[in-house]
Motif scaffolding. Structure first.
Motif, PDB file in Angstrom:
ATOM      1  N   VAL A   1       0.979  -1.063  -0.138  1.00 23.60           N
ATOM      2  CA  VAL A   1       0.064   0.010  -0.106  1.00 23.60           C
ATOM      3  C   VAL A   1       0.865   1.428  -0.013  1.00 23.60           C
ATOM      4  CG1 VAL A   1      -1.620   1.270   1.066  1.00 23.60           C
ATOM      5  CG2 VAL A   1      -1.897  -1.274   1.097  1.00 23.60           C
ATOM      6  N   LEU A   2       0.456   2.059  -1.054  1.00 27.27           N
ATOM      7  CA  LEU A   2       1.550   3.302  -1.187  1.00 27.27           C
ATOM      8  C   LEU A   2       1.099   4.476  -0.543  1.00 27.27           C
ATOM      9  CD1 LEU A   2       3.000   3.008  -4.778  1.00 27.27           C
ATOM     10  CD2 LEU A   2       3.895   2.189  -2.600  1.00 27.27           C
ATOM     11  N   ASN A   3      -0.426   4.711  -0.969  1.00 28.01           N
ATOM     12  CA  ASN A   3      -1.253   5.941  -0.678  1.00 28.01           C
ATOM     13  C   ASN A   3      -2.661   5.492  -0.645  1.00 28.01           C
ATOM     14  OD1 ASN A   3       0.689   7.946   0.246  1.00 28.01           O
ATOM     15  ND2 ASN A   3       0.989   8.440  -2.086  1.00 28.01           N
ATOM     16  N   MET A   4      -3.557   6.243   0.181  1.00 27.24           N
ATOM     17  CA  MET A   4      -4.862   6.039  -0.158  1.00 27.24           C
ATOM     18  C   MET A   4      -5.712   7.344   0.061  1.00 27.24           C
ATOM     19  SD  MET A   4      -5.678   4.186   3.361  1.00 27.24           S
ATOM     20  CE  MET A   4      -4.308   3.214   3.324  1.00 27.24           C
ATOM     21  N   SER A   5      -6.828   7.514  -0.486  1.00 28.39           N
ATOM     22  CA  SER A   5      -7.842   8.523  -0.547  1.00 28.39           C
ATOM     23  C   SER A   5      -9.137   8.253   0.120  1.00 28.39           C
ATOM     24  CB  SER A   5      -7.889   9.214  -2.018  1.00 28.39           C
ATOM     25  OG  SER A   5      -9.133  10.020  -2.025  1.00 28.39           O
ATOM     26  N   LYS A   6      -9.285   8.891   1.144  1.00 26.59           N
ATOM     27  CA  LYS A   6     -10.760   8.512   1.907  1.00 26.59           C
ATOM     28  C   LYS A   6     -11.772   9.307   1.302  1.00 26.59           C
ATOM     29  CE  LYS A   6     -10.045  12.051   5.686  1.00 26.59           C
ATOM     30  NZ  LYS A   6      -9.938  12.276   6.964  1.00 26.59           N
ATOM     31  N   TRP A   7     -11.632  10.269   0.547  1.00 26.91           N
ATOM     32  CA  TRP A   7     -12.430  10.981  -0.092  1.00 26.91           C
ATOM     33  C   TRP A   7     -12.945  10.412  -1.422  1.00 26.91           C
ATOM     34  CZ3 TRP A   7     -10.376  16.786   0.221  1.00 26.91           C
ATOM     35  CH2 TRP A   7     -10.445  17.291   1.593  1.00 26.91           C
ATOM     36  N   ASN A   8     -12.205   9.916  -2.241  1.00 26.81           N
ATOM     37  CA  ASN A   8     -12.493   8.929  -3.496  1.00 26.81           C
ATOM     38  C   ASN A   8     -12.643   7.549  -2.796  1.00 26.81           C
ATOM     39  OD1 ASN A   8     -12.276  10.954  -5.532  1.00 26.81           O
ATOM     40  ND2 ASN A   8     -10.144  11.152  -5.197  1.00 26.81           N
ATOM     41  N   ASN A   9     -12.220   7.118  -1.839  1.00 26.03           N
ATOM     42  CA  ASN A   9     -12.348   5.829  -1.412  1.00 26.03           C
ATOM     43  C   ASN A   9     -11.688   4.802  -2.046  1.00 26.03           C
ATOM     44  OD1 ASN A   9     -13.209   3.832   0.702  1.00 26.03           O
ATOM     45  ND2 ASN A   9     -15.111   3.133  -0.494  1.00 26.03           N
ATOM     46  N   THR A  10     -10.446   5.128  -2.187  1.00 25.52           N
ATOM     47  CA  THR A  10      -9.388   4.480  -3.226  1.00 25.52           C
ATOM     48  C   THR A  10      -8.043   4.151  -2.560  1.00 25.52           C
ATOM     49  OG1 THR A  10      -8.500   6.459  -4.084  1.00 25.52           O
ATOM     50  CG2 THR A  10     -10.410   5.236  -5.290  1.00 25.52           C
ATOM     51  N   VAL A  11      -7.521   3.029  -2.818  1.00 27.60           N
ATOM     52  CA  VAL A  11      -6.129   2.633  -2.299  1.00 27.60           C
ATOM     53  C   VAL A  11      -5.100   2.415  -3.555  1.00 27.60           C
ATOM     54  CG1 VAL A  11      -4.674   1.093  -0.979  1.00 27.60           C
ATOM     55  CG2 VAL A  11      -7.220   1.498  -0.441  1.00 27.60           C
ATOM     56  N   LEU A  12      -4.069   3.301  -3.401  1.00 30.78           N
ATOM     57  CA  LEU A  12      -2.882   2.889  -4.305  1.00 30.78           C
ATOM     58  C   LEU A  12      -1.953   1.929  -3.726  1.00 30.78           C
ATOM     59  CD1 LEU A  12      -1.345   4.047  -6.876  1.00 30.78           C
ATOM     60  CD2 LEU A  12       0.048   5.482  -5.222  1.00 30.78           C
ATOM     61  N   VAL A  13      -1.767   0.885  -4.669  1.00 30.08           N
ATOM     62  CA  VAL A  13      -1.298  -0.394  -4.540  1.00 30.08           C
ATOM     63  C   VAL A  13      -0.030  -0.612  -5.567  1.00 30.08           C
ATOM     64  CG1 VAL A  13      -3.108  -1.217  -3.277  1.00 30.08           C
ATOM     65  CG2 VAL A  13      -2.492  -2.054  -5.595  1.00 30.08           C
ATOM     66  N   GLU A  14       1.011  -1.114  -5.169  1.00 25.68           N
ATOM     67  CA  GLU A  14       2.176  -1.495  -5.897  1.00 25.68           C
ATOM     68  C   GLU A  14       2.438  -3.187  -5.632  1.00 25.68           C
ATOM     69  OE1 GLU A  14       5.961   0.810  -6.393  1.00 25.68           O
ATOM     70  OE2 GLU A  14       6.655  -0.756  -5.287  1.00 25.68           O
ATOM     71  N   THR A  15       2.786  -3.895  -7.017  1.00 20.77           N
ATOM     72  CA  THR A  15       3.058  -5.030  -6.953  1.00 20.77           C
ATOM     73  C   THR A  15       3.785  -5.639  -8.108  1.00 20.77           C
ATOM     74  OG1 THR A  15       2.072  -7.349  -6.731  1.00 20.77           O
ATOM     75  CG2 THR A  15       0.778  -5.610  -8.294  1.00 20.77           C
ATOM     76  N   ALA A  16       4.536  -6.642  -8.032  1.00 24.82           N
ATOM     77  CA  ALA A  16       5.343  -7.434  -8.942  1.00 24.82           C
ATOM     78  C   ALA A  16       4.428  -8.325  -9.799  1.00 24.82           C
ATOM     79  CB  ALA A  16       6.625  -7.901  -8.751  1.00 24.82           C
ATOM     80  N   ASP A  17       3.292  -8.414  -9.285  1.00 24.22           N
ATOM     81  CA  ASP A  17       2.333  -9.313  -9.819  1.00 24.22           C
ATOM     82  C   ASP A  17       0.941  -8.792 -10.511  1.00 24.22           C
ATOM     83  OD1 ASP A  17       0.752 -11.760 -10.550  1.00 24.22           O
ATOM     84  OD2 ASP A  17       1.220 -12.797  -8.459  1.00 24.22           O
ATOM     85  N   SER A  18       1.387  -8.417 -11.734  1.00 21.85           N
ATOM     86  CA  SER A  18      -0.005  -7.723 -12.051  1.00 21.85           C
ATOM     87  C   SER A  18      -1.232  -8.663 -12.155  1.00 21.85           C
ATOM     88  CB  SER A  18       0.418  -7.219 -13.380  1.00 21.85           C
ATOM     89  OG  SER A  18       0.709  -8.425 -14.451  1.00 21.85           O
ATOM     90  N   ALA A  19      -0.943  -9.783 -12.573  1.00 24.01           N
ATOM     91  CA  ALA A  19      -2.332 -10.927 -12.391  1.00 24.01           C
ATOM     92  C   ALA A  19      -2.974 -10.762 -10.941  1.00 24.01           C
ATOM     93  CB  ALA A  19      -1.822 -12.175 -12.661  1.00 24.01           C
TER      94      ALA A  19
END
Length: 457
Positions: free
Chosen positions: A87-105
């Motif tokens: 988890v990199l960042n998140m937005s409660k106003w948009n109810n979203t989470v920015l995530v990072e992974t090496a496994d796109s699937a």
């Protein structure tokens, strides 16, 4: 079922677009959550997630908390982590989470989780490590000072153009107003004499967590210098007595939708710590992945996540001041996001002679709203350089903070004004208020005149 299939297809198609340009190893996705159920936080106990100053600001303007104010459900975030996401960042106003992974699937497969409504690929590639400086950044600092006869030094024109000097003379210099500067870095801002008196309440890096905001990119430092400088007869900003949070959201290594998510996280942090004003000299319309780029018809204040967040700020008791953009002399020509947001002040640029600069981006918003809202000096504005001397720079990047400081002084003078009424007073004080257009907006404001009119009511 059909919605999930479409989301999966879109994600795969986006991966293909990125892969054509780069052999990707790391992927960053925006995960949209379906709700905020099972949340341990409650609107009945906002002190658990908002600072006393943030709550005081809401109480002052009789603002009721709503679902936007609730943090993202922690259990959902934990579920994303268990699925292998960082988890990199998140937005409660948009109810979203920015995530990072090496496994796109695995990321695409998140759509099977009951609390995930959508997954969108924002970026793919190899994260660029911050460049090691060739020399110690302190070694370049000279703090050489050229003194002029005028108290404001080289900033005199940009200050007087807005009538801020008269507010200063009346004792309103931004004291008690907290400004969050959201930008790309504040290189050397901690060791320049002109900023020694600048009240920095805190810093945070949303791009490289843990890395000092003073070690990369100088753009934010120059923006800050337009507001908070206090170097008599050399450079004095438009709100030298204000307090500041310095927040980094811009990633200089790429241009992607990730920066929108960083920006949203930054402005929400500014809200949570009690900032009154956010000034942002950032804007986006074209990205490294062409399929992510905006079209003019998207500039309605609702399409972009960053614009939705900016539009919500006034409803939380804050004023957002954002640069219009520097595309007026380019094929795009128009404003960018979040400059299209509602209930903010979007600022164009003029020269010292009060004529518009050829680079200042043009309006209107796609839904016909007047943009920019107002204009301030952005042609050869006085700014600090990384060595501590005073130089000049051009762009709406500087007209926005110059105007921001003026707004801070007016709000100090008229603290009872709501954000919407404050912004309206600024617009109505513009020299084109009776006939706004899509170049100057409502024109160049005069905050002293605005103050006098408000005092007569």
């Amino acid at each position: 079922m059909r919605k999930t299939a479409i989301l999966l297809l879109c994600a795969v198609l986006s991966l293909g677009a990125y892969a054509a340009a780069d052999t990707a190893r790391v992927y960053r996705f925006r995960v949209s959550l379906a709700d905020k159920k099972n949340n341990p936080y409650s609107l009945k106990h906002p002190e658990k997630f908002l600072s006393p100053k943030s709550l005081e600001r809401r109480a002052k303007f009789k603002i009721k908390l709503d679902a936007h104010d609730l943090p993202v459900t922690p259990a959902y975030v934990d579920g994303l982590r268990r699925a292998g996401m960082s988890v990199l960042n998140m937005s409660k106003w948009n109810n979203t989470v920015l995530v990072e992974t090496a496994d796109s699937a695995a990321a695409v497969g998140l759509t099977s989780l009951p609390y995930v409504s959508a997954v969108r690929l924002l970026w793919a590639g190899q994260p660029a490590a911050p460049k090691a400086p060739k020399t110690d950044r302190h070694d370049i600092v000279t703090n050489r000072r050229d003194t002029l006869d005028n108290y404001y030094g080289r900033a005199v024109t940009q200050v007087e153009m807005l009538g801020v000097d008269k507010l200063h003379a009346a004792g309103f210099r931004g004291a008690g107003v907290t400004i969050a500067v959201v930008d790309g870095g504040f290189y050397n801002a901690d060791c320049l004499d002109a900023l020694r008196g600048c009240k920095i309440l805190g810093t945070r890096n949303f791009v490289h967590p843990g890395r000092s905001v003073y070690e990369e990119q100088s753009h934010g430092m120059q923006v800050l210098s337009c507001i908070g400088s206090r170097w008599e007869n050399a450079i004095v900003g438009t709100a030298p007595d204000a307090s500041f949070y310095l927040l980094v959201s811009e990633d200089g290594g790429s241009e992607s939708l990730v920066e929108e998510d960083n920006w949203c996280a930054a402005i929400e942090y500014a809200d949570s710590v009690g900032a009154d004003i956010v000034t942002s000299s950032l804007g986006y319309y074209e990205f490294d992945n062409p399929s992510d780029s905006y079209r003019y018809r998207d500039l309605d204040g609702r399409m972009a996540a960053i614009s939705r967040a900016a539009s919500l700020a006034a409803g939380r008791g804050m004023v957002v001041v954002n640069s219009a953009g520097n595309s007026g002399d380019e094929p795009w020509k128009k404003i960018s996001v979040p400059a299209d947001a509602t209930d903010i002040l979007t600022v164009g640029a003029v020269d010292a002679d009060r004529t518009n600069t050829n680079f200042s981006s043009l309006g209107p918003a796609a839904d016909g709203r007047v943009k920019p809202d107002v204009a301030a000096m952005g042609g050869r504005s006085a700014v600090l350089l990384v060595d501590g001397t005073v130089g000049a720079a051009s762009g709406t990047s500087f007209s926005a903070p110059i105007l921001c400081g003026a707004v801070a002084c007016l709000w100090q003078a008229c603290p009872g004004l709501s954000p919407v009424k404050l912004m309206d007073a600024v617009r109505r004080s513009g020299d084109r208020a009776d006939y706004p257009d899509n170049v100057y907006g409502y024109g160049i404001p005069n905050v002293w005149n605005a103050y006098q009119k408000l005092m007569k009511k």
